[in-house]
Design a protein around this motif. Structure first.
Motif, short mmCIF file in Angstrom:
data_model
loop_
_atom_site.label_atom_id
_atom_site.label_comp_id
_atom_site.label_asym_id
_atom_site.label_seq_id
_atom_site.Cartn_x
_atom_site.Cartn_y
_atom_site.Cartn_z
N LEU A 178 -4.33 -4.22 -4.30
CA LEU A 178 -4.16 -3.01 -5.09
C LEU A 178 -3.75 -3.34 -6.54
CD1 LEU A 178 -3.92 0.15 -5.01
CD2 LEU A 178 -1.49 -0.20 -4.53
N HIS A 179 -4.43 -2.70 -7.48
CA HIS A 179 -4.06 -2.81 -8.90
C HIS A 179 -3.85 -1.40 -9.45
CE1 HIS A 179 -6.09 -6.75 -8.36
NE2 HIS A 179 -5.19 -7.15 -9.25
N ARG A 180 -2.93 -1.28 -10.40
CA ARG A 180 -2.62 0.03 -10.99
C ARG A 180 -2.86 -0.01 -12.50
NH1 ARG A 180 -0.26 3.23 -7.26
NH2 ARG A 180 0.76 2.22 -5.47
N LEU A 181 -3.35 1.11 -13.02
CA LEU A 181 -3.61 1.21 -14.45
C LEU A 181 -2.30 1.21 -15.24
CD1 LEU A 181 -6.42 3.92 -14.77
CD2 LEU A 181 -6.62 1.46 -15.05
N PHE A 240 0.81 -1.21 0.00
CA PHE A 240 0.00 0.00 0.00
C PHE A 240 0.85 1.27 0.00
CE2 PHE A 240 -2.46 -3.40 1.89
CZ PHE A 240 -3.62 -3.34 1.15
N LEU A 241 2.17 1.11 -0.22
CA LEU A 241 3.07 2.25 -0.26
C LEU A 241 3.58 2.45 -1.69
CD1 LEU A 241 5.19 1.57 2.96
CD2 LEU A 241 3.38 3.28 2.68
N ILE A 267 -13.96 -9.06 -7.78
CA ILE A 267 -14.85 -8.79 -8.90
C ILE A 267 -14.05 -8.41 -10.13
CG2 ILE A 267 -16.80 -8.06 -7.47
CD1 ILE A 267 -15.96 -5.19 -7.95
N GLY A 268 -14.69 -8.50 -11.28
CA GLY A 268 -14.06 -8.05 -12.52
C GLY A 268 -13.03 -9.01 -13.06
N LYS A 269 -12.21 -8.51 -13.99
CA LYS A 269 -11.21 -9.34 -14.65
C LYS A 269 -10.12 -9.81 -13.70
CE LYS A 269 -11.73 -7.30 -19.26
NZ LYS A 269 -11.03 -6.59 -20.37
N ARG A 270 -9.93 -9.10 -12.59
CA ARG A 270 -8.85 -9.45 -11.66
C ARG A 270 -9.38 -10.29 -10.49
NH1 ARG A 270 -6.82 -8.41 -15.56
NH2 ARG A 270 -5.23 -6.85 -16.05
N ILE A 271 -10.47 -11.01 -10.69
CA ILE A 271 -10.99 -11.90 -9.66
C ILE A 271 -9.95 -12.98 -9.37
CG2 ILE A 271 -12.07 -13.50 -11.29
CD1 ILE A 271 -14.43 -13.70 -9.34
N THR A 313 -2.63 5.03 -11.68
CA THR A 313 -3.67 5.21 -10.66
C THR A 313 -3.98 3.86 -10.01
OG1 THR A 313 -4.65 7.05 -11.89
CG2 THR A 313 -6.02 5.99 -10.21
N GLY A 314 -4.03 3.85 -8.68
CA GLY A 314 -4.30 2.61 -7.95
C GLY A 314 -5.78 2.43 -7.66
N PHE A 315 -6.26 1.19 -7.71
CA PHE A 315 -7.65 0.88 -7.44
C PHE A 315 -7.76 -0.30 -6.48
CE2 PHE A 315 -7.93 3.19 -11.39
CZ PHE A 315 -9.12 3.90 -11.28
N ILE A 316 -8.66 -0.16 -5.51
CA ILE A 316 -8.96 -1.25 -4.58
C ILE A 316 -10.48 -1.39 -4.50
CG2 ILE A 316 -8.83 -2.07 -2.19
CD1 ILE A 316 -6.26 -0.54 -1.87
N ALA A 317 -11.00 -2.61 -4.69
CA ALA A 317 -12.44 -2.84 -4.61
C ALA A 317 -12.85 -3.01 -3.15
CB ALA A 317 -12.82 -4.08 -5.41
N ASN A 318 -13.88 -2.31 -2.73
CA ASN A 318 -14.39 -2.39 -1.37
C ASN A 318 -15.34 -3.59 -1.26
OD1 ASN A 318 -15.38 -2.05 1.18
ND2 ASN A 318 -16.26 -0.01 0.85
N LEU A 319 -14.78 -4.77 -1.01
CA LEU A 319 -15.59 -5.99 -0.95
C LEU A 319 -16.52 -6.00 0.26
CD1 LEU A 319 -12.92 -8.67 -1.98
CD2 LEU A 319 -14.42 -7.28 -3.43
N GLN A 320 -16.13 -5.31 1.32
CA GLN A 320 -16.99 -5.24 2.51
C GLN A 320 -18.34 -4.61 2.17
OE1 GLN A 320 -15.36 -3.05 5.82
NE2 GLN A 320 -16.96 -3.73 7.22
N LYS A 321 -18.32 -3.59 1.32
CA LYS A 321 -19.55 -2.92 0.91
C LYS A 321 -20.49 -3.91 0.23
CE LYS A 321 -22.60 0.02 -0.54
NZ LYS A 321 -23.69 0.47 0.37
N PHE A 322 -19.93 -4.78 -0.60
CA PHE A 322 -20.75 -5.76 -1.30
C PHE A 322 -21.30 -6.82 -0.33
CE2 PHE A 322 -18.19 -4.03 -4.70
CZ PHE A 322 -19.04 -4.03 -5.80
N LEU A 323 -20.41 -7.41 0.45
CA LEU A 323 -20.77 -8.57 1.27
C LEU A 323 -21.61 -8.23 2.50
CD1 LEU A 323 -17.34 -10.42 1.11
CD2 LEU A 323 -19.42 -11.00 -0.14
N MET A 324 -21.51 -6.99 2.98
CA MET A 324 -22.23 -6.62 4.20
C MET A 324 -23.30 -5.55 3.94
SD MET A 324 -20.79 -8.66 6.30
CE MET A 324 -21.28 -8.09 7.94
#
Length: 286
Positions: free
Chosen positions: A163-166, A20-21, A225-229, A181-192
């Motif tokens: 973390l994934h970067r474009l 994450f750095l 989720i997505g292609k990086r599942i 640009t870094g992207f992180i999917a908030n799985l907690q939002k989905f599951l809870m």
């Protein structure tokens, strides 16, 4: 006579804050135990690959390593040994750590939900009896599979994706993102999400059953989720099913006196791991 004992689960260490750095800081940071274990694992995988190269038959690949080595031979510009080493480490780490953590949550939730446990045991007993489970048995154990899915959801083993970067400038629905640009999917939002899962912190396998059939909800994304599942999703599902069924088939798990496990007690890194806890285990009559 049945043997009754208290089982204590050790906490697994997980997570690497380096992820994450910014990448340029990596060379200036000291190695922690996690980093050292990754380097050791890379050396082990490199040795394994070298052993494959000794007697590989490119026309008859034995496993994933052979298949990838064949790709390297055919297209060395797109494939290389270093990528293979990293992929092998990913396979091992992702499969071992996340599956063991899910089973830790499974043991805890079965102790805390004895009625659910007994319904699972009854279904297992009716469908396969005492024989060892097989992966194709999952199709005839609807309630057991629903329970395992609900454990994954409530246990929230991965609160977010990695973390994934474009790799190139991208525009999505009018929003522009630059390379890197870094992207992180908030799985907690989905599951809870309480709109999708009413009373989300409660273990209710029935959420995933409709008209006696297993239902896959769109918001159920424990593997990302997505292609990086997670590319090990199918392997993990089979592993979890076999271990979970075998545990319930042979053992009855309950809460010991004065030592009730608390799902709120956990450590969170890359995965969410329950802190050490006690359960009481009783061997079932065969």
């Amino acid at each position: 006579m049945n043997q009754i004992f208290i089982c204590y689960f050790r906490q697994f260490t997980s997570g690497n804050q380096r992820s994450f750095l910014p990448g340029f800081l990596g060379p200036f940071l000291p190695y922690n135990d996690f980093d050292k274990s990754v380097l050791a694992m890379k050396d082990l995988m490199k040795q394994l690959i070298e052993e494959h190269l000794v007697d590989i038959d490119y026309d008859n690949p034995r496993d994933f390593i052979d298949v990838y080595l064949k790709q390297i031979k055919e297209d060395p510009e797109s494939y290389n040994i270093e990528h293979l080493i990293v992929m092998c480490v990913d396979f091992f780490q992702a499969g071992a750590e996340t599956s063991s953590t899910t089973l830790l949550w499974a043991v805890m939730f079965m102790a805390l939900n004895p009625k659910v446990q007994e319904k699972c045991f009854k279904e297992i007993h009716e469908q396969i009896g005492e024989r060892p489970p097989q992966t194709n048995d999952s199709t005839i154990m609807v309630y057991t599979m629903a329970t395992l899915m609900e454990i994954q959801r409530v246990g929230l083993i991965a609160e977010s994706s990695v973390l994934h970067r474009l790799q190139k400038d991208t525009e999505v629905q009018g929003f522009k993102f630059k390379t890197g640009t870094g992207f992180i999917a908030n799985l907690q939002k989905f599951l809870m999400d309480p709109k999708e899962f009413e009373d989300p912190k409660k273990l209710k396998p029935e959420r995933f059953i409709q008209n006696g059939q297993l239902v896959k909800k769109e918001m159920f994304v424990p593997f990302g989720i997505g292609k990086r599942i997670c590319m090990g999703e199918s392997l993990a599902k089979n592993e979890l099913f076999i271990f979970f069924v075998r545990i319930l088939q042979r053992l009855e798990i309950s809460v010991p006196k004065d030592a009730k496990p608390d799902p709120k007690e956990y450590t969170s890194g890359i995965t969410r791991i329950p802190k050490p806890f006690y359960v009481q285990i009783k061997e079932r009559n065969q």
